[in-house]
Write an enzyme that holds these catalytic residues in place. Structure first.
Site, short mmCIF file in Angstrom:
data_model
loop_
_atom_site.label_atom_id
_atom_site.label_comp_id
_atom_site.label_asym_id
_atom_site.label_seq_id
_atom_site.Cartn_x
_atom_site.Cartn_y
_atom_site.Cartn_z
CB CYS A 188 33.87 33.92 31.04
SG CYS A 188 33.33 35.27 32.57
CG HIS A 192 38.14 34.67 29.55
ND1 HIS A 192 37.32 36.22 29.32
CD2 HIS A 192 37.48 34.38 31.01
CE1 HIS A 192 36.67 36.20 30.58
NE2 HIS A 192 36.79 35.48 31.65
CG ASN A 230 35.93 38.42 33.51
OD1 ASN A 230 35.56 38.35 32.51
ND2 ASN A 230 35.94 37.41 34.33
#
Ligand code: UT7
Length: 325
Positions: free
Chosen positions: A115, A252, A282
């Site tokens: 990520c 993020h 996500n």
């Protein structure tokens, strides 16, 4: 002192067509729309079609970024693709993108920081540009996390989605201060002692399978809040930019609660936060460039604005960057 700066010339993104809502997921696993929205802020996610690979999403995003930048693929000399879900174990999916867009003069490779991948890839490209080893770079974050989810694990399958985003960077001369356009600073960290908090239980060397994502959500949540707060502070201090000077906070997109906690901690008001987690979920390395592109298209992010990025993920690996757009 004059210095090279990696200036963002354009960005682009791509989302697969298929939308999967929380309602639909609640028919597959024991969950509810209310739980997912309350704990994460996620309402829906996009899922790549059969036969649609990470490199395909990346190629669409890259072509859109090149068009926005008004730069031809032949003029790109570096492609860095951040992904944890490559088409194959090797070669790098970046080389597939290179061939597909026709960037035949470029060298291309993947960066794997899950990520945090986009912040890592941005930093890598910035270093190549500042050292003069490349003039124009495509930095891409692209993922098909739907392919590594355990669709029976309600603790993880509701959290992720597929997508891609890209930026085109060009090396330009700056005066050396924080009024320059371009990437002003990047800060990266990892701590492998927390490898087991977020990992995939497979791989070419261990099981010869792709494996499935496993996460200790609460533990990752706690680390995210403290590690992101500290790296954001580090980035602002290094650039001499105060939270009040930040025009856009583009974090993020893992969990709305983490994002809001970070904004509160920095004293950044809600209207300066770019929030896409509700519609994208996500998307790992793709989440920041997807959010950037959305805010550029709707004219929130404008030339000259200070944009603050942060991300954390498996590794653990995390980082932050400050860009003057
Ligand atoms: O991008 C990489 C970085 N990743 C992150 O930043 C993710 C960080 N973690 C998180 O975002 C949160 O920890 C989650 C969203 C993953 C989970 O939220 P939470 O508030 O930490 O919930 P929890 O894991 O403590 O679970 C609370 C309860 C549990 O039930 P019990 O034990 O209290 O009875 C879970 O079993 O919620 C249950 N649960 C669910 N219930 C309905 C877990 N998943 C679900 C679900 N639907 N999908």
């Amino acid at each position: 002192m004059k210095t090279r700066r990696s200036v963002v010339m354009g960005c682009g993104s791509y989302l697969p067509q298929k939308i999967v809502t929380n309602e639909e997921l609640s028919e597959r696993v024991d969950t509810t729309d209310a739980w997912i929205v309350a704990r994460t802020g996620i309402h829906e996610r996009r899922i790549a079609a059969e036969g649609q690979f990470t490199s395909h999403l990346a190629t669409e995003a890259a072509n859109r970024a090149l068009a926005a930048a008004g730069i031809a693929a032949e003029d790109i000399d570096l492609i860095v693709l951040a992904t944890a879900t490559p088409d194959s174990t090797f070669p790098a999916s970046a080389t597939r993108v290179q061939a597909a867009i026709g960037a035949h003069s470029a060298f291309a490779f993947d960066v794997q920081a899950v990520c945090a991948g986009f912040v890592y890839a941005l930093n890598v490209a910035d270093n190549f540009l500042r050292l003069g080893q490349a003039e124009r770079a495509l930095v891409i974050g692209a993922e098909t996390f739907s392919r590594i989810l355990d669709w029976e694990d309600r603790g993880t399958c509701v959290l992720f989605g597929d997508g891609a985003g890209a930026v085109v960077l060009e090396s330009q001369e700056g005066a050396g201060g924080n009024t320059d356009r371009g990437v002003l600073s990047c800060h990266l960290h990892s701590d492998g002692r927390f490898y087991d908090l977020l990992y995939v239980d497979g791989g070419p060397s261990s099981t010869q399978t792709a494996g499935h994502l496993k996460m200790s959500g609460q533990e990752v949540f706690k680390h995210a809040v403290s590690k992101l707060a500290s790296v954001l502070e580090e980035a602002l201090e290094a650039t001499g930019i105060g939270p009040e000077d930040v025009d856009w906070f583009v974090p993020h997109q893992a969990n709305r609660r983490i994002i809001e906690a970070m904004a509160r901690k920095l004293g950044i008001t809600g209207e300066k936060v770019i929030l896409t987690v509700g519609r994208h979920a996500n998307t790992s390395a793709a989440s920041i460039p997807l959010a950037l592109d959305e805010a550029v298209i709707d004219r929130r992010i404008k030339r000259g604005d200070i944009v603050l990025l942060e991300a954390i993920g498996g590794g653990l690996s995390w980082g932050a960057a400050v860009i003057r757009w």
